[in-house]
Design a protein around this motif. Sequence first.
Motif, PDB file in Angstrom:
ATOM      1  N   LEU A  71       0.884  -1.387  -0.368  1.00  0.00           N
ATOM      2  CA  LEU A  71       0.012   0.247  -0.035  1.00  0.00           C
ATOM      3  C   LEU A  71       0.329   1.779   0.066  1.00  0.00           C
ATOM      4  CD1 LEU A  71      -3.101  -0.518   2.581  1.00  0.00           C
ATOM      5  CD2 LEU A  71      -3.119  -0.471  -0.158  1.00  0.00           C
ATOM      6  N   TYR A  74       0.730   3.600  -2.388  1.00  0.00           N
ATOM      7  CA  TYR A  74       0.578   5.117  -2.939  1.00  0.00           C
ATOM      8  C   TYR A  74       1.173   6.552  -3.025  1.00  0.00           C
ATOM      9  CZ  TYR A  74      -1.190   9.253   0.076  1.00  0.00           C
ATOM     10  OH  TYR A  74      -1.820   9.901   0.643  1.00  0.00           O
ATOM     11  N   THR A  99      -0.555   7.425  -6.343  1.00  0.00           N
ATOM     12  CA  THR A  99      -1.752   7.997  -6.480  1.00  0.00           C
ATOM     13  C   THR A  99      -1.866   9.478  -6.795  1.00  0.00           C
ATOM     14  OG1 THR A  99      -2.054   8.663  -3.854  1.00  0.00           O
ATOM     15  CG2 THR A  99      -2.546   6.011  -4.898  1.00  0.00           C
ATOM     16  N   ASP A 139      -8.304   2.537   1.241  1.00  0.00           N
ATOM     17  CA  ASP A 139      -7.361   1.873   0.315  1.00  0.00           C
ATOM     18  C   ASP A 139      -7.521   1.526  -0.984  1.00  0.00           C
ATOM     19  OD1 ASP A 139      -5.661   2.329   2.474  1.00  0.00           O
ATOM     20  OD2 ASP A 139      -5.605   0.586   4.090  1.00  0.00           O
ATOM     21  N   ASP A 184      -7.394   3.992  -3.776  1.00  0.00           N
ATOM     22  CA  ASP A 184      -6.039   3.961  -3.889  1.00  0.00           C
ATOM     23  C   ASP A 184      -5.632   3.468  -4.807  1.00  0.00           C
ATOM     24  OD1 ASP A 184      -5.631   6.034  -2.051  1.00  0.00           O
ATOM     25  OD2 ASP A 184      -4.496   5.220  -0.145  1.00  0.00           O
ATOM     26  N   ARG A 204      -7.645  10.313   5.686  1.00  0.00           N
ATOM     27  CA  ARG A 204      -6.754   9.027   5.828  1.00  0.00           C
ATOM     28  C   ARG A 204      -5.854   8.953   7.038  1.00  0.00           C
ATOM     29  NH1 ARG A 204      -6.389   7.329   0.653  1.00  0.00           N
ATOM     30  NH2 ARG A 204      -5.519   5.317   1.658  1.00  0.00           N
ATOM     31  N   ARG A 232       2.658  12.908  -1.244  1.00  0.00           N
ATOM     32  CA  ARG A 232       2.785  11.432  -1.473  1.00  0.00           C
ATOM     33  C   ARG A 232       4.056  10.760  -1.198  1.00  0.00           C
ATOM     34  NH1 ARG A 232      -2.232  13.023  -2.542  1.00  0.00           N
ATOM     35  NH2 ARG A 232      -3.992  10.992  -3.249  1.00  0.00           N
ATOM     36  N   ASP A 279       3.022   7.320   3.328  1.00  0.00           N
ATOM     37  CA  ASP A 279       1.512   6.863   2.692  1.00  0.00           C
ATOM     38  C   ASP A 279       0.897   7.382   4.049  1.00  0.00           C
ATOM     39  OD1 ASP A 279       1.714   3.245   4.455  1.00  0.00           O
ATOM     40  OD2 ASP A 279       3.550   5.302   4.111  1.00  0.00           O
TER      41      ASP A 279
END
Lengths: 326, 326
Positions: free
Chosen positions: A41, A45, A48, A134, A137, A273, B304, B307
Amino acid sequence: MVATPIPSLDLVPDVLAGRPRAIARLISRIEAGPEGCRAALAEVYRHTGKAHVVGITGVPGSGKSTLVRALALAARAAEHKVGIVAVDPSSPFTGGSILGDRIRMLDLTGDPNIFIRSMATRGALGGLARASLDAVDVLDAAGYDLVLIETVGVGQDEVDVVRAAHTTVVVSAPGLGDDIQAIKAGILEIADIHVVSKSDRPDANKTIAELKLMLMLAAPSTTSDAWQVPVLATSAAQREGIGELLAMLVRHRAMLQTSGEWDRRRQRIAETRILKTAEDIIRSRFNRQRHQEVGRLVGHVTDRELDPYTAALALLTQLEGDSSDG
Amino acid sequence: MVATPIPSLDLVPDVLAGRPRAIARLISRIEAGPEGCRAALAEVYRHTGKAHVVGITGVPGSGKSTLVRALALAARAAEHKVGIVAVDPSSPFTGGSILGDRIRMLDLTGDPNIFIRSMATRGALGGLARASLDAVDVLDAAGYDLVLIETVGVGQDEVDVVRAAHTTVVVSAPGLGDDIQAIKAGILEIADIHVVSKSDRPDANKTIAELKLMLMLAAPSTTSDAWQVPVLATSAAQREGIGELLAMLVRHRAMLQTSGEWDRRRQRIAETRILKTAEDIIRSRFNRQRHQEVGRLVGHVTDRELDPYTAALALLTQLEGDSSDG
């Protein structure tokens, strides 16, 4: 011999290449809990921030799901790659059968440029908001440039999910008077665009007029100077108003970017988030330590030897010492 | 000269004596945030544990509020002291006027033995679940022996509120097919008692049959050996079935106590209280530190560079160093 499962991190290159199978597998692991896919993740990320994330909310019966489906098809026709994350237990994408089985449709139309994913209701276990975001993402990183989150618009968790979108659409239907009451209390102020679905019904005009009146009466602080919240009428069954809604989404995104609001919303999304993830970490540590230190705290609160606030402070201090997530 | 407000702790003796004015004032302070009334709440909490706390949930339009009102009157007639905490934005107790003004009714009937309190929707600020459960404590400590929590049955936060009740009633109405879908996905398994309201409608029998079928098909683990989840039909307008519901609540409480389930539920309630309070502490610290360390984390996630999971872990560590609640 049992095949060793592919490490989640190894799925990431295929996710970034937009391969639906890898996307589906990574989202399944996200649903199972964040422990096994943190590195994946974190990597996802970093890729994204390109998608336009649109939250679509409204009470059950408002016609959200039909609208989402029609909108996805229209967006696809306009060359968008469309991802859908359904967090709505009343959605046919999510619910459907008597015992809560989920319909997982990799592909609504046989078209790899539409990806639909329903998120399981995790009930008391929590984590649905975090897992849904998530999943957004993953779709963003996989190249879906329009990601729709469908959610029931009642409750803190749902409001939080919608706060993780760039644009929020609130769907109302004619003849759901009480529901509009419910919506206005919780989510009137978060709508960027109002949609009145089922506009072929005779009482649709009344609902549209009510919403416009509410917007007029709302405090000026709830509307931005650069954006007058529109009330659109759609009939998903007759495909009316869907093109207008898509155009309005594009216009809203453009307004966000030219007004500087885009950066403020990206920051708000980051805040949401972090907070939802922190809540999820606490909840899962709580469940893991249930029979140890946490269990003693619970016993003291049950027996009225400790109040919940003091116990919560002690819990936060105790969890600090638990480095198994760190 | 401005009058110095009474310290919250000084309200507690009057709360324990059951004085409605002190009860209302303390709950208002709880709504404003836990900071000013921690000592008062700790003291109040020591005097709780006597009330039978009943969660009443169901989607907007299911007739919850009318049912709650009728149930309160019936309970009063049976010599109960009844407290009501409405956490439902669609409730006439909570909503009602166009701009979300709340109707605060100290007293539904002019009878001091019924106390009704609506909780403000705090929206993005969170804390509604925690504040509502603190309000239940106040009513419990003030001597209300039956406390009803009315909530919309969708969303994690609402499920958590209901998990802080000894007995959970799920209300369905005829003709709300989609809503029943929504309910079953999230809250079928948490119902101790099902109520089909508006039972004078011709399609009520169909709804009752559907619920009974769902219960039959549900996994055995969701029902206790000692309790077969009943499906009751009520018509609040015609006062039908209300006495049966009240009797069923009393029966459920007795079953909990004889089966040993009462202790397990008290423990579950303590768990929920601690978790929701911990979430609330994190959220309020987050908001307070928004422009300091937390702001830097948000910036890194927005850009970014970090995360959300790593940022959430860092947040929990940072907040640990913030002792201003401790």
